[in-house]
Scaffold this active site. Structure first.
Site, PDB file in Angstrom:
ATOM      1  N   LYS A  17       0.834  -1.202   0.000  1.00 43.14           N
ATOM      2  CA  LYS A  17       0.000   0.000   0.000  1.00 43.14           C
ATOM      3  C   LYS A  17       0.870   1.253   0.000  1.00 43.14           C
ATOM      4  O   LYS A  17       2.013   1.199   0.454  1.00 43.14           O
ATOM      5  CB  LYS A  17      -0.853   0.028   1.280  1.00 43.14           C
ATOM      6  CG  LYS A  17      -1.982  -0.970   1.317  1.00 43.14           C
ATOM      7  CD  LYS A  17      -2.753  -0.853   2.635  1.00 43.14           C
ATOM      8  CE  LYS A  17      -3.877  -1.864   2.719  1.00 43.14           C
ATOM      9  NZ  LYS A  17      -4.954  -1.682   1.739  1.00 43.14           N
TER      10      LYS A  17
ATOM     11  N   ARG B 118     -10.212 -11.690   1.943  1.00 43.05           N
ATOM     12  CA  ARG B 118     -10.996 -12.806   1.379  1.00 43.05           C
ATOM     13  C   ARG B 118     -10.202 -14.112   1.417  1.00 43.05           C
ATOM     14  O   ARG B 118     -10.783 -15.192   1.474  1.00 43.05           O
ATOM     15  CB  ARG B 118     -11.452 -12.443  -0.039  1.00 43.05           C
ATOM     16  CG  ARG B 118     -10.328 -12.188  -0.993  1.00 43.05           C
ATOM     17  CD  ARG B 118     -10.759 -11.379  -2.206  1.00 43.05           C
ATOM     18  NE  ARG B 118     -10.840  -9.953  -1.920  1.00 43.05           N
ATOM     19  CZ  ARG B 118     -11.193  -9.033  -2.792  1.00 43.05           C
ATOM     20  NH1 ARG B 118     -11.506  -9.379  -4.026  1.00 43.05           N
ATOM     21  NH2 ARG B 118     -11.237  -7.760  -2.462  1.00 43.05           N
TER      22      ARG B 118
HETATM   23  N1  BES Z   1      -8.025  -3.793   4.477  1.00 40.28           N
HETATM   24  C1  BES Z   1      -8.218  -3.374   3.152  1.00 40.28           C
HETATM   25  C2  BES Z   1      -9.519  -2.614   2.930  1.00 40.28           C
HETATM   26  C3  BES Z   1      -9.660  -1.284   3.640  1.00 40.28           C
HETATM   27  C4  BES Z   1      -9.334  -0.123   2.988  1.00 40.28           C
HETATM   28  C5  BES Z   1     -10.173  -1.215   4.915  1.00 40.28           C
HETATM   29  C6  BES Z   1      -9.494   1.087   3.638  1.00 40.28           C
HETATM   30  C7  BES Z   1     -10.329  -0.010   5.555  1.00 40.28           C
HETATM   31  C8  BES Z   1      -9.995   1.146   4.914  1.00 40.28           C
HETATM   32  C9  BES Z   1      -8.231  -4.578   2.206  1.00 40.28           C
HETATM   33  O1  BES Z   1      -7.464  -5.654   2.607  1.00 40.28           O
HETATM   34  C10 BES Z   1      -7.695  -4.115   0.900  1.00 40.28           C
HETATM   35  O2  BES Z   1      -6.583  -3.689   0.863  1.00 40.28           O
HETATM   36  N2  BES Z   1      -8.507  -4.216  -0.132  1.00 40.28           N
HETATM   37  C11 BES Z   1      -8.113  -3.810  -1.437  1.00 40.28           C
HETATM   38  C12 BES Z   1      -8.672  -4.809  -2.410  1.00 40.28           C
HETATM   39  C13 BES Z   1      -8.164  -4.649  -3.810  1.00 40.28           C
HETATM   40  C14 BES Z   1      -6.704  -4.996  -3.875  1.00 40.28           C
HETATM   41  C15 BES Z   1      -8.970  -5.549  -4.708  1.00 40.28           C
HETATM   42  C16 BES Z   1      -8.694  -2.423  -1.706  1.00 40.28           C
HETATM   43  O3  BES Z   1      -9.798  -2.150  -1.250  1.00 40.28           O
HETATM   44  O4  BES Z   1      -8.020  -1.636  -2.334  1.00 40.28           O
HETATM   45 ZN    ZN Z   2      -5.431  -5.495   1.961  1.00 41.34          ZN
END
Ligand code: BES
Ligand code: ZN
Ligand code: ZN
Length: 514
Positions: free
Chosen positions: A291, A365
């Protein structure tokens, strides 16, 4: 775990104006033409001070506002805290819950030691008094919550305990209020517990310490057991998703399993066995698909779904609800490193389905699919999962409502009702075949990301593939997990979202079948 502010909640049979207290809390509607009977009675003893304040326009009873009037020799209270309730017709139990929270927060801020709540006077006609008592209890805990266990000078001027009493001269009414207040205190305490555990950072809470916290909860509760699968057992069981996500961290992953078996088995046997499944990624860096640095610290809150499950299990055991409930909390830390799982990897999951990893940041997931399939194998008939799953859900709904998906209309309706009752808001979103289509891989059964669009829906559609014939609902709480700034009724940080919603869902199920 130590309670940061030790709240003691009770009821007291006493006249409103005679009650000796640091703060007497009353409600005021914004569209009331005149003061209600309680406020008029207080106003008279205060020589018109409340009326003048309102007439001057300094306080209009608007939602989210409050004002203090100081007491005099004719009144037991040192201060009267007027809390705005907004328009009368729009008032719900959540209005009351938030008003109680607002009052508790103000009381902590002014370092009051004792609080007398008379908010129910404004609500008792419209709502059942037990529900009113419960909202007062939940709100009091919510609003008085602060998280400062690592602030080393936090003892300075800090209030150690807050004694809150719901006061009422009519003992019949008081009895009903007390019933709800007791349940509200249990739920409120569980939610505060969830907030503290979630607010703790990744160097303190990782899968092993989260599992230790779950064991401690089970030890302290009746009829609640806790089993933990460590890396060795996860390997034996073939839980490839949980193992893959945890592989980049020194802190090995776990699957935490809680089982609540009620004393009243006869009543429970008429109800389905419910599984609550919560994502507990103790820190989500994104892994190899890392990230951006900005706000990455907030990803310590990626464990809040799992913690909401733990706290709900604690609450229902204390409430002694006659229903069988299992809690499944897959927990891992998602870090990049030499042993991390990588984009392109194909993972064998618990149920035998294979998943092609296209983005290691879609890790929620990957751990949930093993836990969901395990819940199905344990013959759970209703499965509710809760997870900070997708940023896409936050884009769709903002920070006001959680996404709600599922495969059963009745379960969706029950959760919508629980949402109305608990004030934890949800919005129904789709997750059907067209979304599932996007999750098919060319070289494995599934892949872990869809297209650019509808990310919350494709994530839910992925989870749906692991549910079999069970009734299932999914709560995407990304965005609801925290308050980024303090509000008039909440501290900054974890919100404990889901504890009230899931507990209320279970309580409603029981009341319906009675
Ligand atoms: N934990 C994150 C989602 C999240 C984002 C929670 C902001 C709280 C605040 C999750 O694991 C994630 O990173 N999801 C990705 C999925 C994508 C790679 C398909 C996302 O939402 O960008
Ligand atoms: Zn994530
Ligand atoms: Zn995540």
């Amino acid at each position: 775990m130590k309670q940061i502010i030790n709240v003691r909640l009770n009821t007291r049979n006493v006249d409103f104006s005679r009650c000796k207290t640091d703060v007497l809390v009353v409600g005021v509607f914004s569209d009331a033409k005149k003061l209600d009977s309680l406020n008029a009675q207080l106003d008279k003893k205060l020589a018109g001070a409340i009326g003048r304040l309102i007439k001057l326009g300094d306080f209009k009873g608007a939602d989210k506002t409050s004002a203090i009037v100081y007491g005099n020799e004719k009144i037991g209270a040192r201060r009267i805290l007027l809390v705005g309730l907004g328009e009368k017709d729009k008032a719900t139990l959540d209005t009351l819950r938030k008003a109680a929270a607002n009052a508790a927060k103000k009381s902590v801020e002014i370092k009051a030691k004792t609080v007398a709540l008379a908010l129910h006077k404004a609500f008792g006609k419209k709502f059942d008094l037990s529900a009113v008592g419960r909202a007062c209890g939940e709100g009091t805990y919510f609003g008085s919550y602060i998280y400062d266990e690592y602030v080393t000078d936090s003892q300075n001027g800090r209030l150690g305990s807050l004694k809150v009493e719901v006061i009422e001269p009519d003992s019949g009414k008081l009895r009903q209020l007390k019933k709800g207040l007791t349940a509200g205190a249990i739920i409120g305490r569980a939610q505060s517990y969830a907030r503290t555990l979630a607010n703790r950072p990744g160097n303190v809470i990782y899968p092993a310490t989260l599992a230790a916290a779950a064991k401690e909860v089970a030890r302290g509760a009746k009829r609640l057991s806790c089993t933990v699968f460590d890396k060795k057992q996860l390997t034996e069981k073939g839980m490839g998703g949980i193992l893959a996500v945890g592989s980049g961290s020194q802190h090995e992953p776990r699957l935490i399993i809680l089982k609540y078996s009620p004393a009243n088995n006869k009543a429970a046997s008429k109800l389905p066995v419910v599984a609550l499944v919560g994502k507990a990624v103790t820190f989500d860096s994104g892994g190899i698909s890392i990230k951006p640095a900005a706000n990455m610290d907030e990803m310590k809150l990626d464990k809040t779904g799992g913690i909401a499950v733990l706290a709900t299990m604690k609450a229902l055991a204390e409430l002694e609800l006659p229903i069988r409930v299992y809690g499944f909390i897959p927990s891992a830390e998602n870090l990049p490193g030499g042993s991390s799982y990588r984009p392109g990897d194909i993972i064998n999951t618990f149920c035998g389905k294979t998943v092609e990893v296209q983005n290691t940041d879609a890790e929620g997931r990957m751990i949930l699919c093993d836990a969901l399939a395990y819940a199905v194998k344990q013959k759970c008939e209703v499965i509710i999962d809760i997870a900070t799953l997708t940023g896409a859900c936050m884009v769709a709904l903002g920070k006001h409502k959680a996404g709600l998906m599922g495969n059963d209309d009745e379960l969706i309706r029950q959760l919508q009702k629980a949402s109305e009752d608990s004030g934890e808001k949800v919005w129904h979103m789709p997750s059907g075949d067209e979304y599932a289509e996007e999750m098919k891989s060319k070289i494995a059964d599934l892949k872990n990301i869809g297209s650019r669009w509808g990310g919350a829906c494709t994530a839910a559609a992925f989870l749906r593939q692991f549910i079999g014939d069970a009734k299932w609902a999914h709560l995407d709480i990304a965005g609801m997990d925290q308050f980024q700034n303090p509000t008039e009724y909440s501290a900054v940080g974890s919100s404990g979202f889901g504890v009230r919603l899931m507990t209320t869902y279970l309580m409603n199920l029981i009341n319906r079948k009675k």
